[in-house]
Design a protein around this motif. Structure first.
Motif, PDB file in Angstrom:
ATOM      1  N   PRO A  44       0.824  -1.219   0.000  1.00  0.00           N
ATOM      2  CA  PRO A  44       0.000   0.000   0.000  1.00  0.00           C
ATOM      3  C   PRO A  44       0.860   1.272   0.000  1.00  0.00           C
ATOM      4  CG  PRO A  44      -0.820  -1.597   1.607  1.00  0.00           C
ATOM      5  CD  PRO A  44       0.448  -2.178   1.059  1.00  0.00           C
ATOM      6  N   TYR A  49       3.799   0.700   4.881  1.00  0.00           N
ATOM      7  CA  TYR A  49       3.003  -0.535   4.776  1.00  0.00           C
ATOM      8  C   TYR A  49       3.616  -1.480   3.738  1.00  0.00           C
ATOM      9  CZ  TYR A  49      -0.462   2.383   7.174  1.00  0.00           C
ATOM     10  OH  TYR A  49      -1.096   3.202   8.062  1.00  0.00           O
ATOM     11  N   TRP A  55      -7.547  -6.593   2.211  1.00  0.00           N
ATOM     12  CA  TRP A  55      -8.462  -5.796   1.385  1.00  0.00           C
ATOM     13  C   TRP A  55      -7.712  -4.855   0.459  1.00  0.00           C
ATOM     14  CZ3 TRP A  55     -12.411  -1.910   3.994  1.00  0.00           C
ATOM     15  CH2 TRP A  55     -11.758  -1.012   4.827  1.00  0.00           C
ATOM     16  N   GLN A 126      -9.926  -9.321   7.407  1.00  0.00           N
ATOM     17  CA  GLN A 126     -10.281  -7.956   7.010  1.00  0.00           C
ATOM     18  C   GLN A 126     -11.560  -8.026   6.189  1.00  0.00           C
ATOM     19  OE1 GLN A 126      -6.989  -5.946   5.025  1.00  0.00           O
ATOM     20  NE2 GLN A 126      -6.812  -4.479   6.697  1.00  0.00           N
ATOM     21  N   GLY A 182     -10.638  -3.047   9.335  1.00  0.00           N
ATOM     22  CA  GLY A 182      -9.881  -2.250   8.371  1.00  0.00           C
ATOM     23  C   GLY A 182      -9.887  -0.777   8.745  1.00  0.00           C
ATOM     24  N   LEU A 361      -5.669   6.109  13.551  1.00  0.00           N
ATOM     25  CA  LEU A 361      -6.293   6.313  12.240  1.00  0.00           C
ATOM     26  C   LEU A 361      -7.817   6.258  12.327  1.00  0.00           C
ATOM     27  CD1 LEU A 361      -3.925   3.900  10.273  1.00  0.00           C
ATOM     28  CD2 LEU A 361      -3.715   6.380  10.512  1.00  0.00           C
ATOM     29  N   PHE A 420       0.622   6.367  -1.400  1.00  0.00           N
ATOM     30  CA  PHE A 420      -0.317   5.364  -0.891  1.00  0.00           C
ATOM     31  C   PHE A 420      -1.361   5.125  -1.981  1.00  0.00           C
ATOM     32  CE2 PHE A 420      -3.989   3.994   1.666  1.00  0.00           C
ATOM     33  CZ  PHE A 420      -3.411   3.084   2.535  1.00  0.00           C
ATOM     34  N   TRP A 422      -4.627   3.795  -2.322  1.00  0.00           N
ATOM     35  CA  TRP A 422      -6.088   3.657  -2.316  1.00  0.00           C
ATOM     36  C   TRP A 422      -6.843   4.671  -3.168  1.00  0.00           C
ATOM     37  CZ3 TRP A 422      -8.331   2.235   3.162  1.00  0.00           C
ATOM     38  CH2 TRP A 422      -7.725   1.041   3.608  1.00  0.00           C
TER      39      TRP A 422
HETATM   40  C1  GLC Z   1      -4.098   0.674   7.936  1.00  0.00           C
HETATM   41  C2  GLC Z   1      -5.587   0.674   7.559  1.00  0.00           C
HETATM   42  C3  GLC Z   1      -5.976  -0.689   7.042  1.00  0.00           C
HETATM   43  C4  GLC Z   1      -5.084  -1.056   5.874  1.00  0.00           C
HETATM   44  C5  GLC Z   1      -3.604  -0.986   6.256  1.00  0.00           C
HETATM   45  C6  GLC Z   1      -2.693  -1.130   5.050  1.00  0.00           C
HETATM   46  O1  GLC Z   1      -3.864  -0.185   8.991  1.00  0.00           O
HETATM   47  O2  GLC Z   1      -6.372   1.054   8.637  1.00  0.00           O
HETATM   48  O3  GLC Z   1      -7.312  -0.706   6.624  1.00  0.00           O
HETATM   49  O4  GLC Z   1      -5.382  -2.308   5.364  1.00  0.00           O
HETATM   50  O5  GLC Z   1      -3.323   0.274   6.842  1.00  0.00           O
HETATM   51  O6  GLC Z   1      -2.969  -0.163   4.100  1.00  0.00           O
END
Ligand code: GLC
Length: 429
Positions: A44, A49, A55, A126, A182, A361, A420, A422
């Motif tokens: 991500p 991350y 997810w 998740q 999540g 978060l 990131f 998303w």
């Molecule tokens: C954070 C978010 C989670 C996501 C993770 C990786 O922990 O809250 O939903 O999957 O980051 O992006």
């Protein structure tokens, strides 16, 4: 949003190309000698991350599908199910290559093991988006061979969910840790965790919120992630409105996929109908006109307004008059979610609301996943103005602040991890 911002937003014609570059930049692939497996996934965000999340991986598959990158989509989805256990389970994080855990949470979120080399998959789940990802890919490229390969795995995953997480048989799935939603530090969970008053603490380690969440994972770990023991301890068992709405959408995707493949769609249809009925009976609060998260046992509704109060609108079996009431009450001008850059991750009137950057978060800022999920829900409900507002907000945020983890809902500033992925969900909107 002002006219200038709007103009810049619509000028984002290069979004697909920028997204393609980002996904390639964040791709990790190779061979894990520890596990004897190939992997290919998108982190991500490389620094913050670096692992494979459940997810997130599904979102990446949807993005690749919409970009026409079918082979990368196939490899990402395959990689997600590479570690599937015999009973169908897939954990929410897979640490390809890591011999040792990074954070303490990486230990307590995994099943205890006596092996010197730690297990490489978490014991948490998740929100289930896998069937929706497979459906998006199939709709884009029509690859029936791959459909057959992955359908069987995702079906087994769904069997595990229904068998293991529908604790009391009402159709709704329960989560056993805040991280399973999540939406890690979602303020609805504060009361379950004993964190009162519901404020967002300034620092991580010194706060009861942090330690109470760590204690939930530690307790689950000490139960060996045995679900019947966890249920008996009653430490954190929540029926989350967001999680279950996503689940119902995934069941619907399973029905469609089953029909394509010649399997029986009925079990999924029955489960979906049951989820929708329980949403009305257990989660819907008539006075608040909202779908609330519920603490078990005892089905105690938690009166905290977050965007997941709208998520069940994505389930077509929820009556239209209920959908209209929820939207009209909570999305009105001057209402709890009325900010320049919607949707904030909790009502601006909630004591927990904090619009800036914090390690806690999901307690104020705008997250692209919410806009993406509700955009589709509002479109399908015949509420195009609400849908378009969410899309315009996200487009404007990306134009202004780039691909960021989350955004300040008042100023539009980009916050959290950089590069990131998303916000790439825009290509599916
Ligand atoms: C954070 C978010 C989670 C996501 C993770 C990786 O922990 O809250 O939903 O999957 O980051 O992006």
């Amino acid at each position: 949003m002002g006219d200038a911002e709007r103009a810049r937003a619509t000028a984002l014609g290069d979004l697909p190309e920028r997204l393609r570059q980002l996904l390639v930049h964040n791709t990790k692939e190779g061979y894990s000698w520890l596990l004897n497996r190939h992997y290919c996934y998108v982190a991500p965000a490389l620094g913050t991350y670096p692992y494979q999340w459940f997810w997130d991986a599904c979102f990446h598959v949807i993005m690749f599908a919409r970009l026409g990158e079918y082979e990368l989509a196939r490899r990402n989805l395959r990689s997600l199910f590479e570690m599937q256990e015999d009973n169908g389970f897939v954990g929410h994080m897979i640490y390809w290559k890591r011999a040792l855990p990074h954070y303490i949470a990486d230990i307590t979120q995994s099943r205890p093991s006596l092996r010197a080399v730690r297990p490489h998959m978490s014991a948490l789940i998740q929100p289930p988006v896998a069937a929706q990802a497979l459906l998006a890919l199939f709709e884009s490229c029509g690859d029936r061979v791959f459909l057959g390969e992955l359908y069987a795995k995702i079906r087994r995953y769904h069997e595990w969910l229904a068998r293991s997480r529908d604790f009391d048989g009402d159709g709704l799935l329960s989560i056993i840790s805040p991280f399973e939603s999540g939406m890690d530090w979602k303020p609805s969970y504060d009361v379950v965790l004993g964190h009162e008053p519901r404020i967002t603490p300034p620092r991580m380690n010194s706060s009861s919120l942090y330690w109470n969440v760590m204690a939930v994972d530690a307790s689950n770990f000490l139960c060996g992630y045995d679900l019947s023991r966890i249920r008996r301890r009653q430490r954190f068992i929540v029926k989350d409105a967001g999680f279950n709405a996503i689940y119902a959408r995934d069941l619907q995707a399973m029905e469609t996929l089953a029909r394509v493949i010649g399997d029986d769609p009925e079990p999924f249809a029955r489960r979906r109908a049951k989820v929708a009925q329980a949403m009305m009976e257990v989660l819907y609060d008539r006075d608040a006109e909202a779908f609330l998260d519920v603490q078990e046992p005892g089905s105690r509704k938690i009166p905290v307004l977050t965007p997941t109060i709208f998520f069940p609108l994505a389930v077509d079996l929820i009556p239209q008059e209920v959908a209209v009431a929820v939207a009209a009450r909570h999305l009105r001008p001057g209402g709890p979610f009325d900010v320049p850059w919607p949707l904030p991750s909790v009502s601006v009137h909630d004591p927990a609301f904090h619009r800036g950057e914090t390690l806690f978060l999901w307690r104020g800022p705008t997250w692209s996943l919410v806009n993406w999920f509700l955009y589709k829900a509002f479109k399908a409900r015949g509420m195009p103005l609400l849908a378009d507002n969410l899309r315009a907000s996200l487009l404007g945020l990306v134009a202004r602040s780039g691909f960021r983890e989350y955004y300040d809902p008042v100023s539009g500033e980009g916050l959290g991890a950089r590069k990131f992925t998303w916000s790439g969900l825009l290509v599916d909107m």
